[in-house]
Design an enzyme around this catalytic site. Structure first.
Site, PDB file in Angstrom:
ATOM      1  N   ASP A 103       4.731  50.718   9.897  1.00  0.00           N
ATOM      2  CA  ASP A 103       4.187  50.147  11.136  1.00  0.00           C
ATOM      3  C   ASP A 103       2.835  50.798  11.371  1.00  0.00           C
ATOM      4  O   ASP A 103       2.741  51.893  11.924  1.00  0.00           O
ATOM      5  CB  ASP A 103       5.141  50.407  12.307  1.00  0.00           C
ATOM      6  CG  ASP A 103       4.787  49.591  13.537  1.00  0.00           C
ATOM      7  OD1 ASP A 103       3.757  48.892  13.517  1.00  0.00           O
ATOM      8  OD2 ASP A 103       5.540  49.649  14.536  1.00  0.00           O
ATOM      9  N   ARG A 147       4.350  35.098  24.335  1.00  0.00           N
ATOM     10  CA  ARG A 147       5.406  34.708  23.388  1.00  0.00           C
ATOM     11  C   ARG A 147       6.719  34.332  24.059  1.00  0.00           C
ATOM     12  O   ARG A 147       7.645  33.871  23.391  1.00  0.00           O
ATOM     13  CB  ARG A 147       5.646  35.838  22.383  1.00  0.00           C
ATOM     14  CG  ARG A 147       6.207  37.105  23.008  1.00  0.00           C
ATOM     15  CD  ARG A 147       6.431  38.192  21.980  1.00  0.00           C
ATOM     16  NE  ARG A 147       7.181  39.313  22.567  1.00  0.00           N
ATOM     17  CZ  ARG A 147       7.976  40.123  21.888  1.00  0.00           C
ATOM     18  NH1 ARG A 147       8.140  39.936  20.593  1.00  0.00           N
ATOM     19  NH2 ARG A 147       8.598  41.108  22.489  1.00  0.00           N
ATOM     20  N   GLU A 197      -0.682  41.103  10.538  1.00  0.00           N
ATOM     21  CA  GLU A 197      -0.922  40.621  11.895  1.00  0.00           C
ATOM     22  C   GLU A 197      -2.377  40.838  12.301  1.00  0.00           C
ATOM     23  O   GLU A 197      -2.821  41.968  12.506  1.00  0.00           O
ATOM     24  CB  GLU A 197       0.008  41.353  12.863  1.00  0.00           C
ATOM     25  CG  GLU A 197       1.460  41.380  12.398  1.00  0.00           C
ATOM     26  CD  GLU A 197       2.322  42.357  13.189  1.00  0.00           C
ATOM     27  OE1 GLU A 197       2.006  42.612  14.369  1.00  0.00           O
ATOM     28  OE2 GLU A 197       3.297  42.875  12.619  1.00  0.00           O
ATOM     29  N   GLN A 238       7.356  44.067  26.698  1.00  0.00           N
ATOM     30  CA  GLN A 238       6.716  44.401  25.428  1.00  0.00           C
ATOM     31  C   GLN A 238       6.004  43.194  24.838  1.00  0.00           C
ATOM     32  O   GLN A 238       6.534  42.092  24.802  1.00  0.00           O
ATOM     33  CB  GLN A 238       7.753  44.909  24.432  1.00  0.00           C
ATOM     34  CG  GLN A 238       7.158  45.233  23.062  1.00  0.00           C
ATOM     35  CD  GLN A 238       8.103  46.004  22.188  1.00  0.00           C
ATOM     36  OE1 GLN A 238       8.574  47.067  22.558  1.00  0.00           O
ATOM     37  NE2 GLN A 238       8.401  45.470  21.006  1.00  0.00           N
ATOM     38  N   HIS A 285       1.268  37.692  15.382  1.00  0.00           N
ATOM     39  CA  HIS A 285       2.301  38.530  14.765  1.00  0.00           C
ATOM     40  C   HIS A 285       2.952  37.782  13.594  1.00  0.00           C
ATOM     41  O   HIS A 285       4.125  37.390  13.642  1.00  0.00           O
ATOM     42  CB  HIS A 285       3.344  38.875  15.831  1.00  0.00           C
ATOM     43  CG  HIS A 285       4.219  40.043  15.518  1.00  0.00           C
ATOM     44  ND1 HIS A 285       4.889  40.166  14.323  1.00  0.00           N
ATOM     45  CD2 HIS A 285       4.540  41.135  16.245  1.00  0.00           C
ATOM     46  CE1 HIS A 285       5.597  41.283  14.338  1.00  0.00           C
ATOM     47  NE2 HIS A 285       5.397  41.899  15.494  1.00  0.00           N
ATOM     48  N   ARG A 292      12.073  35.933  16.680  1.00  0.00           N
ATOM     49  CA  ARG A 292      11.951  36.945  15.636  1.00  0.00           C
ATOM     50  C   ARG A 292      11.561  36.250  14.346  1.00  0.00           C
ATOM     51  O   ARG A 292      12.392  35.697  13.636  1.00  0.00           O
ATOM     52  CB  ARG A 292      13.278  37.693  15.461  1.00  0.00           C
ATOM     53  CG  ARG A 292      13.323  38.644  14.268  1.00  0.00           C
ATOM     54  CD  ARG A 292      12.515  39.893  14.468  1.00  0.00           C
ATOM     55  NE  ARG A 292      13.032  40.695  15.569  1.00  0.00           N
ATOM     56  CZ  ARG A 292      12.432  41.789  16.042  1.00  0.00           C
ATOM     57  NH1 ARG A 292      11.299  42.194  15.509  1.00  0.00           N
ATOM     58  NH2 ARG A 292      12.962  42.461  17.056  1.00  0.00           N
TER      59      ARG A 292
END
Length: 317
Positions: free
Chosen positions: A227, A107, A290, A102, A183, A78
């Site tokens: 978002d 990652r 991003e 997801q 990201h 995170r």
């Protein structure tokens, strides 16, 4: 060779060459760090090839990393710069990636460190290369996305910029489709006093408002959970600029091939609901800008490659 404690200095180092970047592997071979002679530094976790730290020459941290983020390879990080591939979010209606976790597997998979490269003429630059291929995936992931691929991810640290680039190659006999994104969590002093420029008149999808299609009117400001997936009207070469209240650029992000930009900040309520987001008021000190290709799908035929990159240039915090 005979040990000569009083050997001439010419045998110790080559005269005329500037100091070079120092690269080290640490934490039980799980992290790669680089420090320039100027003091600028980066740290990359091999889990996800995630850049978890980028400090300028004054030691100022430029990336936001959650204090509760797992750095032991147990889950996605995170903060920093996690890599999204081959799906952005989830896509249950897209059979090829419908079973993947997801944001895909890049990652959450350990990458290989392929080495560094520096220039003798430019002592204030170092490039670190990382690799991921079908062979790195576990059996479960390979069964969920059974295509042969290779990715080279390059992280280049310079005195006043950080560049990240991806080369994705289809190494199999059949085409595949994918999405990808960097990201990036940028550290800021106070998100409520900042604005994001050069997205004016750009179409975007508002993920907080039921995926409604909208057009940006004026600079982007963060006043609630945000978002959004933008396709900037100016194209990839026009920098996305995070600016302070006086208009001074805090960050400038230039993209290559990556047509889309996601702007994300969880704000207070969402941050409180995210288990590994800490401190809970950390949303005030971060903004995700991003760079990616996530609207629709990129298709790679057998043997073809896709290249995408971003360059982040900081200003004063």
């Amino acid at each position: 060779m005979v040990d000569r404690p009083n050997k001439p200095s010419a045998l110790v180092s080559t005269p005329g060459l500037p100091p070079q970047a120092q690269v080290t592997i640490s934490h039980n071979n799980s992290r790669v760090s680089a420090v320039l002679p100027t003091g600028d530094s980066i740290e990359v976790l091999l889990h996800g090839a995630t850049v978890i730290s980028w400090k300028d020459s004054s030691g100022e941290e430029r990336l936001w990393l959650s204090e509760a983020s797992a750095l032991d390879g147990s889950k996605a990080v995170r903060g920093g710069i996690p890599l999204v591939f081959p799906v952005f979010g989830t896509a249950p209606d897209h059979p090829a990636v419908g079973q993947l976790p997801q944001h895909g597997f890049a990652r959450i998979t350990r990458w290989e460190f392929l080495g560094k490269s520096t220039s003798e003429a430019a002592s204030d630059s170092v490039k670190l290369d990382f690799g991921l291929s079908s062979e790195n995936l576990d059996d479960k992931l390979r069964s969920q996305w059974n295509y042969k691929f290779g990715i080279i991810y390059s992280v280049t640290l310079e005195r006043n910029s950080l560049s990240t680039s991806l080369v994705i190659t289809n190494e199999g006999d059949e085409p595949f489709e994918f999405q990808t994104l960097m990201h990036t969590y940028l550290r800021v002093k106070d998100i409520t006093s900042l604005q994001i420029n050069n997205l004016e008149n750009s179409p975007y999808v508002d993920k907080v408002d039921n995926l409604t299609s909208k057009t940006q009117d004026g600079p982007v400001t963060i006043t609630s959970e945000t978002d959004r997936v933008y396709t900037p009207a100016g194209g990839p070469k026009v920098p996305i600029v995070v600016a302070d209240a006086s208009g001074q650029a805090v960050y400038s992000v230039v993209r290559d091939t990556l047509d889309d930009v996601v702007i994300w900040n969880p704000h207070e309520a969402k941050a409180n609901s995210i288990g590994d987001f800490a401190p809970k008021d950390g949303w005030r000190n971060m903004i995700c800008v991003e760079a990616g290709a996530v609207k629709g799908w990129q298709r790679l035929e057998a043997g073809d490659a896709f290249e995408g990159a971003q360059v982040i240039t900081p200003g004063p915090l």
